[in-house]
Design a protein around this motif. Structure first.
Motif, PDB file in Angstrom:
ATOM      1  N   PHE A  98      74.475  68.967  29.078  1.00  0.00           N
ATOM      2  CA  PHE A  98      73.279  68.530  29.696  1.00  0.00           C
ATOM      3  C   PHE A  98      73.456  68.781  31.327  1.00  0.00           C
ATOM      4  CE2 PHE A  98      72.978  66.437  25.564  1.00  0.00           C
ATOM      5  CZ  PHE A  98      72.295  67.337  25.040  1.00  0.00           C
ATOM      6  N   GLY A  99      74.683  68.740  31.836  1.00  0.00           N
ATOM      7  CA  GLY A  99      74.779  69.120  33.214  1.00  0.00           C
ATOM      8  C   GLY A  99      75.489  70.123  33.696  1.00  0.00           C
ATOM      9  N   SER A 100      76.662  70.139  33.441  1.00  0.00           N
ATOM     10  CA  SER A 100      77.368  71.440  34.051  1.00  0.00           C
ATOM     11  C   SER A 100      77.384  72.584  33.301  1.00  0.00           C
ATOM     12  CB  SER A 100      78.928  71.202  34.229  1.00  0.00           C
ATOM     13  OG  SER A 100      79.367  70.807  32.937  1.00  0.00           O
ATOM     14  N   LEU A 101      77.060  72.678  31.855  1.00  0.00           N
ATOM     15  CA  LEU A 101      76.941  73.710  31.046  1.00  0.00           C
ATOM     16  C   LEU A 101      75.970  74.557  31.092  1.00  0.00           C
ATOM     17  CD1 LEU A 101      78.782  75.011  28.977  1.00  0.00           C
ATOM     18  CD2 LEU A 101      77.073  73.715  27.069  1.00  0.00           C
ATOM     19  N   PRO A 102      74.593  74.343  31.488  1.00  0.00           N
ATOM     20  CA  PRO A 102      73.865  75.168  31.553  1.00  0.00           C
ATOM     21  C   PRO A 102      73.851  75.913  33.036  1.00  0.00           C
ATOM     22  CG  PRO A 102      72.972  73.214  31.021  1.00  0.00           C
ATOM     23  CD  PRO A 102      74.197  72.920  31.266  1.00  0.00           C
ATOM     24  N   GLU A 103      74.501  75.500  34.253  1.00  0.00           N
ATOM     25  CA  GLU A 103      74.633  75.821  35.428  1.00  0.00           C
ATOM     26  C   GLU A 103      75.714  76.970  35.315  1.00  0.00           C
ATOM     27  OE1 GLU A 103      75.910  74.430  39.940  1.00  0.00           O
ATOM     28  OE2 GLU A 103      74.664  73.180  38.552  1.00  0.00           O
ATOM     29  N   ILE A 104      76.797  76.755  34.605  1.00  0.00           N
ATOM     30  CA  ILE A 104      77.846  77.554  34.309  1.00  0.00           C
ATOM     31  C   ILE A 104      77.685  78.913  33.396  1.00  0.00           C
ATOM     32  CG2 ILE A 104      80.190  77.855  33.571  1.00  0.00           C
ATOM     33  CD1 ILE A 104      80.784  75.041  34.404  1.00  0.00           C
ATOM     34  N   ILE A 105      76.851  78.668  32.419  1.00  0.00           N
ATOM     35  CA  ILE A 105      76.134  79.862  31.781  1.00  0.00           C
ATOM     36  C   ILE A 105      75.419  80.777  32.569  1.00  0.00           C
ATOM     37  CG2 ILE A 105      74.633  80.297  29.860  1.00  0.00           C
ATOM     38  CD1 ILE A 105      75.750  78.004  28.376  1.00  0.00           C
ATOM     39  N   SER A 106      74.677  80.269  33.583  1.00  0.00           N
ATOM     40  CA  SER A 106      73.900  81.011  34.427  1.00  0.00           C
ATOM     41  C   SER A 106      74.515  82.115  35.134  1.00  0.00           C
ATOM     42  CB  SER A 106      72.935  80.128  35.162  1.00  0.00           C
ATOM     43  OG  SER A 106      73.574  79.591  36.219  1.00  0.00           O
ATOM     44  N   THR A 107      75.778  81.409  35.470  1.00  0.00           N
ATOM     45  CA  THR A 107      76.848  82.445  36.517  1.00  0.00           C
ATOM     46  C   THR A 107      77.799  83.279  35.592  1.00  0.00           C
ATOM     47  OG1 THR A 107      78.258  80.403  36.758  1.00  0.00           O
ATOM     48  CG2 THR A 107      76.319  81.050  38.386  1.00  0.00           C
ATOM     49  N   THR A 108      78.255  82.807  34.483  1.00  0.00           N
ATOM     50  CA  THR A 108      79.269  83.459  33.625  1.00  0.00           C
ATOM     51  C   THR A 108      78.836  84.270  32.492  1.00  0.00           C
ATOM     52  OG1 THR A 108      79.888  81.387  32.323  1.00  0.00           O
ATOM     53  CG2 THR A 108      80.917  81.560  34.654  1.00  0.00           C
ATOM     54  N   GLY A 109      77.674  83.949  31.738  1.00  0.00           N
ATOM     55  CA  GLY A 109      77.331  84.408  30.764  1.00  0.00           C
ATOM     56  C   GLY A 109      78.241  84.106  29.551  1.00  0.00           C
ATOM     57  N   GLY A 110      78.560  85.209  28.737  1.00  0.00           N
ATOM     58  CA  GLY A 110      79.639  85.293  27.937  1.00  0.00           C
ATOM     59  C   GLY A 110      80.869  84.780  28.115  1.00  0.00           C
ATOM     60  N   GLY A 111      81.478  84.765  29.344  1.00  0.00           N
ATOM     61  CA  GLY A 111      82.595  84.229  29.940  1.00  0.00           C
ATOM     62  C   GLY A 111      82.821  82.775  29.808  1.00  0.00           C
ATOM     63  N   ILE A 112      81.507  82.244  29.422  1.00  0.00           N
ATOM     64  CA  ILE A 112      81.577  80.696  29.298  1.00  0.00           C
ATOM     65  C   ILE A 112      82.610  80.341  27.851  1.00  0.00           C
ATOM     66  CG2 ILE A 112      79.441  80.650  27.550  1.00  0.00           C
ATOM     67  CD1 ILE A 112      80.430  77.975  30.040  1.00  0.00           C
ATOM     68  N   VAL A 113      82.674  81.161  26.995  1.00  0.00           N
ATOM     69  CA  VAL A 113      83.424  80.883  25.880  1.00  0.00           C
ATOM     70  C   VAL A 113      84.957  80.818  26.240  1.00  0.00           C
ATOM     71  CG1 VAL A 113      84.501  81.651  23.753  1.00  0.00           C
ATOM     72  CG2 VAL A 113      82.000  81.782  24.136  1.00  0.00           C
ATOM     73  N   TYR A 114      85.324  81.683  27.244  1.00  0.00           N
ATOM     74  CA  TYR A 114      86.564  82.035  27.772  1.00  0.00           C
ATOM     75  C   TYR A 114      86.980  80.684  28.642  1.00  0.00           C
ATOM     76  CZ  TYR A 114      87.504  86.386  26.162  1.00  0.00           C
ATOM     77  OH  TYR A 114      87.554  87.730  25.380  1.00  0.00           O
ATOM     78  N   ALA A 115      85.951  80.160  29.478  1.00  0.00           N
ATOM     79  CA  ALA A 115      85.872  79.006  30.308  1.00  0.00           C
ATOM     80  C   ALA A 115      86.168  77.696  29.486  1.00  0.00           C
ATOM     81  CB  ALA A 115      84.846  78.936  31.218  1.00  0.00           C
ATOM     82  N   LEU A 116      85.512  77.660  28.484  1.00  0.00           N
ATOM     83  CA  LEU A 116      85.596  76.364  27.525  1.00  0.00           C
ATOM     84  C   LEU A 116      86.908  76.181  26.875  1.00  0.00           C
ATOM     85  CD1 LEU A 116      82.058  76.391  25.979  1.00  0.00           C
ATOM     86  CD2 LEU A 116      83.168  74.549  27.424  1.00  0.00           C
ATOM     87  N   ILE A 117      87.428  77.542  26.501  1.00  0.00           N
ATOM     88  CA  ILE A 117      88.689  77.515  25.867  1.00  0.00           C
ATOM     89  C   ILE A 117      89.693  77.220  26.831  1.00  0.00           C
ATOM     90  CG2 ILE A 117      90.285  79.047  24.536  1.00  0.00           C
ATOM     91  CD1 ILE A 117      88.276  80.507  23.437  1.00  0.00           C
ATOM     92  N   LEU A 118      89.633  77.637  27.862  1.00  0.00           N
ATOM     93  CA  LEU A 118      90.698  77.529  28.896  1.00  0.00           C
ATOM     94  C   LEU A 118      90.793  75.888  29.285  1.00  0.00           C
ATOM     95  CD1 LEU A 118      92.867  78.227  31.029  1.00  0.00           C
ATOM     96  CD2 LEU A 118      91.164  79.116  32.629  1.00  0.00           C
ATOM     97  N   ALA A 119      89.485  75.353  29.624  1.00  0.00           N
ATOM     98  CA  ALA A 119      89.040  74.105  30.054  1.00  0.00           C
ATOM     99  C   ALA A 119      89.839  73.059  28.814  1.00  0.00           C
ATOM    100  CB  ALA A 119      87.849  73.738  30.126  1.00  0.00           C
ATOM    101  N   ALA A 120      89.436  73.331  27.582  1.00  0.00           N
ATOM    102  CA  ALA A 120      90.150  72.456  26.292  1.00  0.00           C
ATOM    103  C   ALA A 120      91.543  72.701  26.522  1.00  0.00           C
ATOM    104  CB  ALA A 120      89.586  73.136  25.242  1.00  0.00           C
ATOM    105  N   ILE A 121      92.159  73.864  26.701  1.00  0.00           N
ATOM    106  CA  ILE A 121      93.669  73.807  26.663  1.00  0.00           C
ATOM    107  C   ILE A 121      94.313  73.003  27.901  1.00  0.00           C
ATOM    108  CG2 ILE A 121      95.705  75.356  27.160  1.00  0.00           C
ATOM    109  CD1 ILE A 121      94.157  77.488  25.755  1.00  0.00           C
TER     110      ILE A 121
END
Length: 455
Positions: free
Chosen positions: A26-49
């Motif tokens: 509810f905070g950073s996710l909408p903002e990041i999606i607005s700039t990365t689009g589908g790249g959010i999936v890679y960003a999430l996986i990298l962040a999780a790792i």
């Protein structure tokens, strides 16, 4: 005196999930999606790792040497007081996140009550003031309230995912748009750096280890389980968000939910989702900030009065400082935006000592490490520590690249002034009280020494 109730494994996991979900989705996710689009999936996986690597190294040290304010204690007692001072200085930056929760809460609150006469600043301040009153009655009571809200929060997220999946628009999202999002590695890394702070909320339970049942077992489990579960949830939420609203037009998750939820479910989603999520995030993050101030004052980095406790065991002066800083930021009318990146950067900087703490832990307390609930070869732990440290440095560099000169200068100024205060404090105690602060901070922690000797 009545023995203080302890927080169990379920309570730790609910607390960790509540903290992560509220600050991320509810905070950073909408903002990041607005700039990365589908790249959010890679960003999430990298962040999780990154979070899992950080969690493995951190839980190794916590399992062997558990304590409240573990970030400060491990940095100070295992490495050097100068490193511990970094954590103490960071304590002044951490309430920024608490303030942002207040700002975000006001945003969704006004969406729910568009005719409310209260300004967003007033709503933010009222929320943080209410938290300060609740926290006065102790960690157990505060966290119990938060865990009840987590259950409502998870139900709201389930509604968003289940109702949103049938409404995906193929023109907005496709398999190829996720596989090849068309953004640079640097952009994905910067986004992952921001998301690491959003996925790292489970670490708050480590700062309250003295209030946890069997912390050597329950804290490490929480550090691994929470980010994995929440990362999977993030990905599902991202798919729904991208599939319903074009990412270039995304402002908030409430905006997306209006496309497929009935008015009744929309109210439930906002109340049970964003508003509940923000509250569950605010509680453990703020308590962790208070714990760092408390332990820093106990070790005389800050005046001892900050560790003075009320009858509920709460260091009320530390609580008041954290509340005052966060309320003060809200009162200025601060917005989410760049400050989230600044927080993520400082959060990652504060985590750097944790990534290499296992190396020092094994060197000083080998028996405790070999006989803890988390057992790994010292060579494996050393390799993981070095890799995680280097990855975190890289993410810091990428996040700095996204900030302006003013934000970088202000952040650097906080660290500079913090260290100036620390060295002035060291000199003052030596001259006025003949007290060697550095020497005292270097002394081994008695509980750890007793455990090492008993083994």
């Amino acid at each position: 005196m009545k023995e203080k109730k302890k927080i169990g494994l379920t309570g730790c996991i609910l607390m960790g999930i509540g903290c992560i979900v509220g600050s991320g989705i509810f905070g950073s996710l909408p903002e990041i999606i607005s700039t990365t689009g589908g790249g959010i999936v890679y960003a999430l996986i990298l962040a999780a790792i990154v979070i899992i690597l950080r969690s493995i190294t951190r839980m190794y040290t916590i399992a062997a040497l558990p304590t409240s304010a573990s970030t400060f204690m491990h940095a100070t007692k295992l490495m050097h007081p100068y490193v511990g001072a970094l954590i103490s200085v960071n304590a002044f930056l951490q309430p920024t996140m608490v303030a942002l929760f207040g700002v975000l809460f006001a945003t969704y609150f006004q969406e729910l009550f568009p005719g409310c006469p209260l300004s967003s600043t007033t709503v933010s301040v009222c929320l943080l003031a209410a938290f300060a009153v609740l926290a006065w009655f102790g960690n157990k009571s505060t966290i119990s309230v938060g865990n009840i809200i987590v259950i409502i929060l998870l139900a709201a997220i389930a509604v968003y995912i289940v109702c949103g999946l049938p409404h995906l628009n193929p023109e907005n999202i496709s398999f190829m748009s996720v596989i090849k999002p068309g953004i640079s590695v640097s952009a994905v890394s910067a986004a992952a750096g921001v998301l690491t702070s959003s996925l790292s909320g489970a670490s708050s339970c480590a700062e309250l280890a003295d209030d946890v049942k069997n912390p050597g077992r329950n804290v490490p489990i929480t550090l691994i389980v929470c980010p994995v579960l929440v990362c999977l949830t993030y990905i599902l939420m991202a798919v729904v968000t991208l599939g319903v609203v074009p990412y270039a037009n995304l402002e908030s998750l409430a905006q997306v939910a209006r496309h497929f939820l009935s008015p009744e479910l929309m109210i439930f989603f906002i109340v049970g989702g964003p508003i509940a999520g923000i509250i569950t995030s605010l509680i453990p993050v703020a308590l962790a900030c208070v714990a760092v101030f408390d332990f820093s004052s106990r070790n005389r980095i800050y005046p001892e009065v900050l560790s003075k406790k009320n009858k509920y065991g709460v260091p009320y002066w530390s609580l008041l400082i954290v509340s005052a800083i966060s309320i003060g930021i809200c009162a200025t009318g601060a917005t989410f935006g760049v400050v989230m990146t600044v927080f993520s950067l400082t959060n990652t900087i504060g985590e750097l000592p944790n990534t290499i703490s296992p190396i020092f832990a094994y060197k000083k307390y080998p028996k405790s490490c070999d006989n803890s609930s988390v057992r790994m070869s010292s060579k494996v732990v050393t390799a993981l520590s070095v890799i995680t440290f280097l990855i975190c440095i890289y993410l810091c560099v990428e996040m700095v690249k996204t900030l302006g000169i003013q934000e970088i200068a202000l952040t650097a100024a906080v660290y500079l002034l913090g260290y100036v205060y620390f060295f002035v404090r060291v000199r003052y105690l030596r001259q006025k009280e003949n007290y060697d602060l550095i020497g005292e901070l270097k002394k081994p922690y008695e509980r750890w020494m007793e455990r090492e000797k008993s083994l």
